[in-house]
Write an enzyme that holds these catalytic residues in place. Sequence first.
Site, mmCIF file in Angstrom:
data_model
loop_
_atom_site.group_PDB
_atom_site.id
_atom_site.type_symbol
_atom_site.label_atom_id
_atom_site.label_comp_id
_atom_site.label_asym_id
_atom_site.label_seq_id
_atom_site.Cartn_x
_atom_site.Cartn_y
_atom_site.Cartn_z
ATOM 1 N N ASP A 56 0.818 -1.198 0.000
ATOM 2 C CA ASP A 56 0.000 0.000 0.000
ATOM 3 C C ASP A 56 0.863 1.265 0.000
ATOM 4 O O ASP A 56 1.949 1.296 0.595
ATOM 5 C CB ASP A 56 -0.910 0.039 1.234
ATOM 6 C CG ASP A 56 -2.016 -0.994 1.159
ATOM 7 O OD1 ASP A 56 -2.252 -1.537 0.067
ATOM 8 O OD2 ASP A 56 -2.641 -1.242 2.207
ATOM 9 N N ARG A 57 0.358 2.299 -0.613
ATOM 10 C CA ARG A 57 1.095 3.563 -0.694
ATOM 11 C C ARG A 57 1.606 4.051 0.667
ATOM 12 O O ARG A 57 2.766 4.455 0.786
ATOM 13 C CB ARG A 57 0.213 4.631 -1.351
ATOM 14 C CG ARG A 57 0.885 5.978 -1.503
ATOM 15 C CD ARG A 57 0.001 6.966 -2.223
ATOM 16 N NE ARG A 57 0.714 8.193 -2.547
ATOM 17 C CZ ARG A 57 0.246 9.143 -3.331
ATOM 18 N NH1 ARG A 57 -0.945 9.024 -3.891
ATOM 19 N NH2 ARG A 57 0.967 10.217 -3.583
#
Length: 249
Positions: A56-57
């Site tokens: 995830d970012r």
Amino acid sequence: MTELAVLYQDEFLVAIDKPSGLLVHKSMLDKHETEFALQKVRDQIGQHVFPVHRLDRPTSGVLIFALSPEVARLLGEQFYAQSVSKQYLALVRGHMPDKGEITHPLKEKLDKIADKLANKNKPAQAAHTLYERLATFELPFAVSRYPSARYSLAKLTPKTGRKHQLRRHMGHINHPILGDTTHGDGKHNAFVRDQFSLNRLALYCQSMAFLHPITGQGLEIRCTLDKQLLDLLGLWGINDVQLKALENI
């Protein structure tokens, strides 16, 4: 352009320490973003790279790329079979139990744009997370209705790979990860942001272990503890000996 820390590289794959906030590759959901891990690694090592898993970012830590489509396929099969061992560290709200497991099923998370044609009526998917409490903290600040702020440092081991699984599972047991703006606690997020400048999700992929796709030998890739986490844990009272032990869990 700041170079990314390379954790491992051979002629078949490369692993980097992805910083929080960096997308793995271009996304329809972030059309205005200009920097991506895939392009940065490609330019840094001077050859094409192929993603084999997602991170995830807002999550930092171990991110692996293949250096050919065939190796990407072989690595992807291990991720799909859930045979890759992944270990994360997280700071969460509250004093959590010593250890346990979460088997709460999760509905598939769909993006309004990227998944607009996907089936929205799928049943919840099986999801399994192991957790272990490594340390607890109690800070003399009143947050919400409590006279002090309590937190835990946790080791999280996902046994399945559902989207946002760790964030959703920790929220499910009422120990949300600090900095999680979707499944977390807004008051505690604001507190650690204002008092300790923690402006990110406190979730770190510390290690991955799998079989090398070509040699078949076991390979474990680890990254050093995130500097922001190190600094914060130091402020909260963890000593150098304890920090050194965390690097070898």
